[in-house]
Design a protein around this motif. Sequence first.
Motif, PDB file in Angstrom:
ATOM      1  N   THR A 273       0.852  -1.390   0.043  1.00  0.00           N
ATOM      2  CA  THR A 273       0.093  -0.037  -0.027  1.00  0.00           C
ATOM      3  C   THR A 273       0.795   1.195   0.006  1.00  0.00           C
ATOM      4  OG1 THR A 273      -1.727  -1.025   1.290  1.00  0.00           O
ATOM      5  CG2 THR A 273      -1.849   1.106   1.090  1.00  0.00           C
ATOM      6  N   ALA A 274       2.030   1.207   0.701  1.00  0.00           N
ATOM      7  CA  ALA A 274       2.667   2.370   0.710  1.00  0.00           C
ATOM      8  C   ALA A 274       3.514   2.690  -0.458  1.00  0.00           C
ATOM      9  CB  ALA A 274       3.814   2.073   1.852  1.00  0.00           C
ATOM     10  N   ILE A 275       3.956   1.534  -1.368  1.00  0.00           N
ATOM     11  CA  ILE A 275       4.617   1.744  -2.646  1.00  0.00           C
ATOM     12  C   ILE A 275       3.456   2.055  -3.461  1.00  0.00           C
ATOM     13  CG2 ILE A 275       5.158   0.537  -4.695  1.00  0.00           C
ATOM     14  CD1 ILE A 275       6.614  -1.363  -2.707  1.00  0.00           C
ATOM     15  N   GLY A 276       2.148   1.739  -3.305  1.00  0.00           N
ATOM     16  CA  GLY A 276       1.195   2.184  -4.026  1.00  0.00           C
ATOM     17  C   GLY A 276       0.900   3.862  -4.206  1.00  0.00           C
ATOM     18  N   LEU A 277       0.988   4.253  -2.663  1.00  0.00           N
ATOM     19  CA  LEU A 277       0.683   5.704  -2.373  1.00  0.00           C
ATOM     20  C   LEU A 277       1.976   6.621  -3.157  1.00  0.00           C
ATOM     21  CD1 LEU A 277      -0.287   5.408   1.323  1.00  0.00           C
ATOM     22  CD2 LEU A 277      -1.859   6.383  -0.711  1.00  0.00           C
ATOM     23  N   ASN A 278       3.124   5.765  -2.859  1.00  0.00           N
ATOM     24  CA  ASN A 278       4.430   6.486  -3.596  1.00  0.00           C
ATOM     25  C   ASN A 278       4.447   6.706  -4.999  1.00  0.00           C
ATOM     26  OD1 ASN A 278       7.312   5.797  -4.788  1.00  0.00           O
ATOM     27  ND2 ASN A 278       7.370   7.252  -3.373  1.00  0.00           N
ATOM     28  N   LEU A 279       3.849   5.599  -5.784  1.00  0.00           N
ATOM     29  CA  LEU A 279       3.638   5.474  -7.142  1.00  0.00           C
ATOM     30  C   LEU A 279       2.689   6.528  -7.515  1.00  0.00           C
ATOM     31  CD1 LEU A 279       3.941   1.601  -8.117  1.00  0.00           C
ATOM     32  CD2 LEU A 279       5.727   3.547  -7.799  1.00  0.00           C
ATOM     33  N   LEU A 280       1.585   6.674  -7.002  1.00  0.00           N
ATOM     34  CA  LEU A 280       0.531   7.501  -7.488  1.00  0.00           C
ATOM     35  C   LEU A 280       0.663   9.063  -6.978  1.00  0.00           C
ATOM     36  CD1 LEU A 280      -2.445   5.126  -7.023  1.00  0.00           C
ATOM     37  CD2 LEU A 280      -1.536   5.890  -9.228  1.00  0.00           C
ATOM     38  N   PHE A 281       1.133   9.028  -5.677  1.00  0.00           N
ATOM     39  CA  PHE A 281       1.282  10.342  -5.278  1.00  0.00           C
ATOM     40  C   PHE A 281       2.664  11.052  -4.802  1.00  0.00           C
ATOM     41  CE2 PHE A 281      -2.927   8.242  -4.054  1.00  0.00           C
ATOM     42  CZ  PHE A 281      -3.933   9.020  -4.916  1.00  0.00           C
ATOM     43  N   GLY A 282       3.472  10.174  -4.955  1.00  0.00           N
ATOM     44  CA  GLY A 282       4.860  10.554  -4.707  1.00  0.00           C
ATOM     45  C   GLY A 282       5.086  10.612  -3.231  1.00  0.00           C
ATOM     46  N   ILE A 283       4.218   9.925  -2.361  1.00  0.00           N
ATOM     47  CA  ILE A 283       4.554  10.086  -0.835  1.00  0.00           C
ATOM     48  C   ILE A 283       5.740   8.937  -0.471  1.00  0.00           C
ATOM     49  CG2 ILE A 283       3.447   9.536   1.212  1.00  0.00           C
ATOM     50  CD1 ILE A 283       0.489  10.002  -0.006  1.00  0.00           C
ATOM     51  N   PRO A 284       6.529   9.574   0.161  1.00  0.00           N
ATOM     52  CA  PRO A 284       7.893   8.905   0.537  1.00  0.00           C
ATOM     53  C   PRO A 284       7.161   7.500   1.159  1.00  0.00           C
ATOM     54  CG  PRO A 284       8.164  11.051   1.060  1.00  0.00           C
ATOM     55  CD  PRO A 284       6.958  10.743   0.620  1.00  0.00           C
TER      56      PRO A 284
ATOM     57  N   ALA B 159      -0.401   2.621 -18.322  1.00  0.00           N
ATOM     58  CA  ALA B 159      -0.038   1.456 -17.932  1.00  0.00           C
ATOM     59  C   ALA B 159       0.559   1.647 -16.727  1.00  0.00           C
ATOM     60  CB  ALA B 159       1.068   0.522 -18.895  1.00  0.00           C
ATOM     61  N   PRO B 160       1.578   2.617 -16.221  1.00  0.00           N
ATOM     62  CA  PRO B 160       1.827   2.618 -14.881  1.00  0.00           C
ATOM     63  C   PRO B 160       1.047   3.120 -13.998  1.00  0.00           C
ATOM     64  CG  PRO B 160       2.960   4.244 -16.429  1.00  0.00           C
ATOM     65  CD  PRO B 160       2.447   3.317 -17.265  1.00  0.00           C
ATOM     66  N   THR B 161       0.139   4.037 -14.521  1.00  0.00           N
ATOM     67  CA  THR B 161      -1.102   4.670 -13.627  1.00  0.00           C
ATOM     68  C   THR B 161      -2.088   3.419 -13.380  1.00  0.00           C
ATOM     69  OG1 THR B 161      -0.812   6.782 -14.596  1.00  0.00           O
ATOM     70  CG2 THR B 161      -2.908   6.307 -13.636  1.00  0.00           C
ATOM     71  N   LEU B 162      -2.511   2.841 -14.231  1.00  0.00           N
ATOM     72  CA  LEU B 162      -3.334   1.551 -13.694  1.00  0.00           C
ATOM     73  C   LEU B 162      -2.745   0.557 -13.053  1.00  0.00           C
ATOM     74  CD1 LEU B 162      -4.691   1.135 -17.440  1.00  0.00           C
ATOM     75  CD2 LEU B 162      -5.924   2.001 -15.548  1.00  0.00           C
ATOM     76  N   PHE B 163      -1.198   0.362 -12.988  1.00  0.00           N
ATOM     77  CA  PHE B 163      -0.621  -0.409 -12.215  1.00  0.00           C
ATOM     78  C   PHE B 163      -0.617   0.056 -10.758  1.00  0.00           C
ATOM     79  CE2 PHE B 163       3.527  -1.702 -10.314  1.00  0.00           C
ATOM     80  CZ  PHE B 163       3.614  -3.209 -10.664  1.00  0.00           C
ATOM     81  N   GLY B 164      -0.148   1.369 -10.697  1.00  0.00           N
ATOM     82  CA  GLY B 164      -0.433   1.899  -9.216  1.00  0.00           C
ATOM     83  C   GLY B 164      -1.780   1.949  -8.526  1.00  0.00           C
TER      84      GLY B 164
END
Length: 442
Positions: free
Chosen positions: A132-143, A310-315
Amino acid sequence: MSPNAWRSTSETPSLSEVFRSIAVPIGASPFRRFLAFIGPGYLVAVGYMDPGNWATSLAGGAKFGYALLFVALLSNIMAILLQSLCARLAIASGRDLAQACRDAYPKWVSVPLWVFAEAAIIATDLAEVIGTAIGLNLLFGIPLEIGVFITAADVFLILLLQNKGFRWVEAFVIALLALIAGCFIVQIAMADPDWAAVIAGFAPTTEIVTNPEMLYLALGIIGATVMPHNLYLHSGIVQTRAYGADPAGRRQALRLATWDSTIALMLALGINAAILILAAATFHTTGNTEIVEIDKAHALLSPLLGGSLAPTLFGISLLACGLNATLTATMAGQIVMEGFIRFRISPVMRRLITRVLAIAPAIAVILIYGSAESGKLLILSQVVLSFQLPFAIVPLVMFTASRDKMGDLVAPRWLTALCSLIAATIIVLNLNLLYSVFTGGF
């Protein structure tokens, strides 16, 4: 059932606030009755496509192409058979697996089983925290360091949904599953895999056992697919249905519950296979065979497939998987704690305790080694789950094979034999992996 089959004559139900809260219409058509049973199977299916599956499937597809599709198929067949036993145990005995273990075994056996079950749930939650943390990072740039703490806020989502009723929980989960499936359909279409090679990947190969690295990932896929906490979860949430207590009503409930979980798990197989196919078609064929980090896979999707879709759908699908797994892991934790030690706490408190225990190692790894090691931690968590499986499967098979405990709903001999073979296979694979690790073969 024999009056001496269980030490106690009845059990306080797990998740008592939703026990038999969903009516099954009497005298309605078989289809309408089936509709009333749709739900628990999809909550169980969530555990078969959580962020831990992503790490193992991405690594397996990138490293070995389509070869591990057979393992995904095999583990899904295992899951279908084992989850059918969970429904059988609950409907025949009125007990979930945790209650059955506490009731059937002395404390020196049941207490270690409880500890193993809690360890499996913490390993599951660790995968959800990181994913989930990686998903937040990929979509919103949250560390990642901040993202793992934000994941603790999901307790409010759980509280909101459970207050609205169990059907709201199921509807939320099914909606997110539909979103995840849609995202992967688009990504697979963009990747345009070699479908002949995909079909060939579902055939077995001896290299899975002889290659220690492939075996490690295969065990990770099995651990990520046939998850210990799902066995406890399913045997608890099946009892949210107010099915008939007479023999005919229980037989019909078992049939409908088995169809529900089987159909849902076929959806899970489709999503798991899609992750592996995406990795094989996108990374393995281009020579990027060392993908073990989800964020690295996300970064490569855009240049390899073109565009940002593709990367957006992935996230989005990764974040949806993490949110879904959050709900089911919390309920499994409640069932395990209430069933083994009869200790009841609020779902929010249970979630906070489990999440704190999962956040600690995740933060330690990220701070000491950086985000690059998070993918390896995800895979390790899934292998840990695989080692926990026998301690849940063996009691489940033993209980459902006992006519004294199950009465007329005792498992057929062929089903007991197949599930015993599953348990033996997992134990042998684990021993093989241990031998490879200690002899330096891995």
